[in-house]
Design a protein around this motif. Structure first.
Motif, PDB file in Angstrom:
ATOM      1  N   GLN A  27     -19.837   4.427  -3.440  1.00  0.00           N
ATOM      2  CA  GLN A  27     -19.704   2.957  -3.409  1.00  0.00           C
ATOM      3  C   GLN A  27     -20.833   2.390  -2.502  1.00  0.00           C
ATOM      4  O   GLN A  27     -21.275   3.097  -1.490  1.00  0.00           O
ATOM      5  CB  GLN A  27     -18.292   2.737  -2.958  1.00  0.00           C
ATOM      6  N   PRO A  28     -21.081   1.203  -2.605  1.00  0.00           N
ATOM      7  CA  PRO A  28     -22.103   0.339  -1.969  1.00  0.00           C
ATOM      8  C   PRO A  28     -21.497  -0.019  -0.718  1.00  0.00           C
ATOM      9  O   PRO A  28     -20.381  -0.241  -0.379  1.00  0.00           O
ATOM     10  CB  PRO A  28     -22.477  -0.641  -2.738  1.00  0.00           C
ATOM     11  N   ILE A  29     -22.218  -0.047   0.562  1.00  0.00           N
ATOM     12  CA  ILE A  29     -22.011  -0.546   1.788  1.00  0.00           C
ATOM     13  C   ILE A  29     -21.384  -2.142   1.624  1.00  0.00           C
ATOM     14  O   ILE A  29     -22.132  -2.968   0.655  1.00  0.00           O
ATOM     15  CB  ILE A  29     -23.300  -0.694   2.853  1.00  0.00           C
ATOM     16  N   GLY A  30     -20.502  -2.460   2.177  1.00  0.00           N
ATOM     17  CA  GLY A  30     -19.816  -3.772   1.894  1.00  0.00           C
ATOM     18  C   GLY A  30     -18.777  -3.698   0.765  1.00  0.00           C
ATOM     19  O   GLY A  30     -17.849  -4.915   0.696  1.00  0.00           O
ATOM     20  N   GLY A  31     -18.566  -2.584   0.258  1.00  0.00           N
ATOM     21  CA  GLY A  31     -17.470  -2.499  -0.867  1.00  0.00           C
ATOM     22  C   GLY A  31     -16.958  -1.126  -0.618  1.00  0.00           C
ATOM     23  O   GLY A  31     -15.826  -0.760  -1.690  1.00  0.00           O
ATOM     24  N   VAL A  32     -16.998  -0.338   0.261  1.00  0.00           N
ATOM     25  CA  VAL A  32     -16.376   0.854   0.523  1.00  0.00           C
ATOM     26  C   VAL A  32     -15.094   0.975   0.417  1.00  0.00           C
ATOM     27  O   VAL A  32     -14.228   0.147   1.293  1.00  0.00           O
ATOM     28  CB  VAL A  32     -16.968   1.686   1.412  1.00  0.00           C
ATOM     29  N   ALA A  33     -14.267   1.612  -0.521  1.00  0.00           N
ATOM     30  CA  ALA A  33     -12.682   1.632  -0.357  1.00  0.00           C
ATOM     31  C   ALA A  33     -12.310   2.788   0.514  1.00  0.00           C
ATOM     32  O   ALA A  33     -13.120   3.736   0.877  1.00  0.00           O
ATOM     33  CB  ALA A  33     -12.078   1.675  -1.869  1.00  0.00           C
ATOM     34  N   PRO A  34     -10.903   2.624   0.653  1.00  0.00           N
ATOM     35  CA  PRO A  34     -10.546   4.223   1.586  1.00  0.00           C
ATOM     36  C   PRO A  34     -10.413   5.119   0.682  1.00  0.00           C
ATOM     37  O   PRO A  34     -10.177   6.246   1.260  1.00  0.00           O
ATOM     38  CB  PRO A  34      -9.034   3.470   1.999  1.00  0.00           C
ATOM     39  N   VAL A  35     -10.276   4.950  -0.430  1.00  0.00           N
ATOM     40  CA  VAL A  35      -9.963   6.360  -1.528  1.00  0.00           C
ATOM     41  C   VAL A  35     -11.071   5.946  -2.532  1.00  0.00           C
ATOM     42  O   VAL A  35     -11.772   5.031  -2.692  1.00  0.00           O
ATOM     43  CB  VAL A  35      -8.490   5.911  -1.981  1.00  0.00           C
ATOM     44  N   GLY A  36     -11.074   6.809  -3.524  1.00  0.00           N
ATOM     45  CA  GLY A  36     -11.849   6.913  -4.711  1.00  0.00           C
ATOM     46  C   GLY A  36     -13.159   7.663  -4.516  1.00  0.00           C
ATOM     47  O   GLY A  36     -14.043   7.275  -5.320  1.00  0.00           O
ATOM     48  N   HIS A  37     -13.454   8.456  -3.505  1.00  0.00           N
ATOM     49  CA  HIS A  37     -14.605   8.944  -3.319  1.00  0.00           C
ATOM     50  C   HIS A  37     -14.801  10.543  -3.717  1.00  0.00           C
ATOM     51  O   HIS A  37     -13.784  11.142  -4.547  1.00  0.00           O
ATOM     52  CB  HIS A  37     -14.832   9.482  -1.770  1.00  0.00           C
ATOM     53  N   PRO A  38     -15.891  10.959  -3.989  1.00  0.00           N
ATOM     54  CA  PRO A  38     -16.252  12.099  -5.068  1.00  0.00           C
ATOM     55  C   PRO A  38     -15.504  13.320  -4.472  1.00  0.00           C
ATOM     56  O   PRO A  38     -14.847  14.229  -5.062  1.00  0.00           O
ATOM     57  CB  PRO A  38     -17.785  12.320  -4.760  1.00  0.00           C
TER      58      PRO A  38
END
Length: 219
Positions: A161-172
């Motif tokens: 995800q891009p900086i400014g839109g990083v979520a707490p979840v949903g990472h590889p």
């Protein structure tokens, strides 16, 4: 209704009214278009020249809402049983203040998802928008030699995800996560949903549970 004869450098438009018609050529440098506008009850035909799409483009907001990183976060939130829906905003909200202004809430109720480089490994700190992370203090707390702000490439690599839109979840892959205790003072908090235009509503307990975060003081 017959289409107008066209070449690659002209536009012809005929407006049809009872008893008369008007034909006006319009020179173009690109593809040609012929359009005939008629009164109710008669047909309208549009011929598209080379390079012109016959399919209308989707609105920008619709494209954003279907962005794959947002869809990925949505899927993870559903899987985790999170109640809050992802909201797509008309303008990007890359800072806590921008998000608070758009949502009409206190900036302190925004949960910033900040990725840090902790001795080469990614670390996610969910902090109130009203706080600045004391990197030396937090590094000592989590046992890191140094806690440095990550580069955009580092953030993208470890979160997708891009900086400014990083979520707490949903990472590889799972990223060690820490949660600012001060967020517990708000009944409702907002976090990014994988894109600068997207956010979702949650609670402190729900955020802590979905991320398995360790609570700490960040400043």
């Amino acid at each position: 209704l017959q289409p107008w004869p066209l070449n690659t450098a002209t536009l012809a438009t005929q407006h049809c009214n009872p008893g008369h018609s008007t034909l006006q050529p319009w020179p173009l440098n690109t593809a040609t278009l012929a359009t005939q506008h008629c009164n109710p009850g008669r047909s309208t035909r549009v011929r598209y020249g080379r390079g012109m799409s016959q399919q209308p483009s989707r609105p920008a907001k619709q494209k954003t809402a279907q962005h794959r990183s947002i869809e990925n976060v949505r899927a993870h939130l559903r899987e985790l049983g999170v109640k809050g829906e992802v909201r797509v905003l008309p303008d990007a909200v890359r800072t806590a203040q921008q998000a608070a202004d758009a949502l009409g809430c206190e900036v302190a109720a925004i949960a910033n998802s900040l990725i840090f480089d902790a001795d080469g490994a990614p670390t996610l700190i969910l902090t109130s928008g009203a706080h600045r992370v004391d990197t030396a203090k937090v590094a000592a707390t989590i046992g890191a030699t140094k806690l440095a702000r990550a580069t955009p490439d580092f953030v993208r690599e470890h979160t997708g995800q891009p900086i400014g839109g990083v979520a707490p979840v949903g990472h590889p892959a799972k990223v060690p996560t820490y949660l600012d205790r001060s967020l517990a003072g708000y009944q409702s908090i907002w976090a990014a949903a994988g894109h600068p235009h997207a956010v979702f509503q949650t609670t402190y307990d729900e955020l802590r549970t979905m991320t398995a975060a360790t609570e700490l003081d960040v400043d």
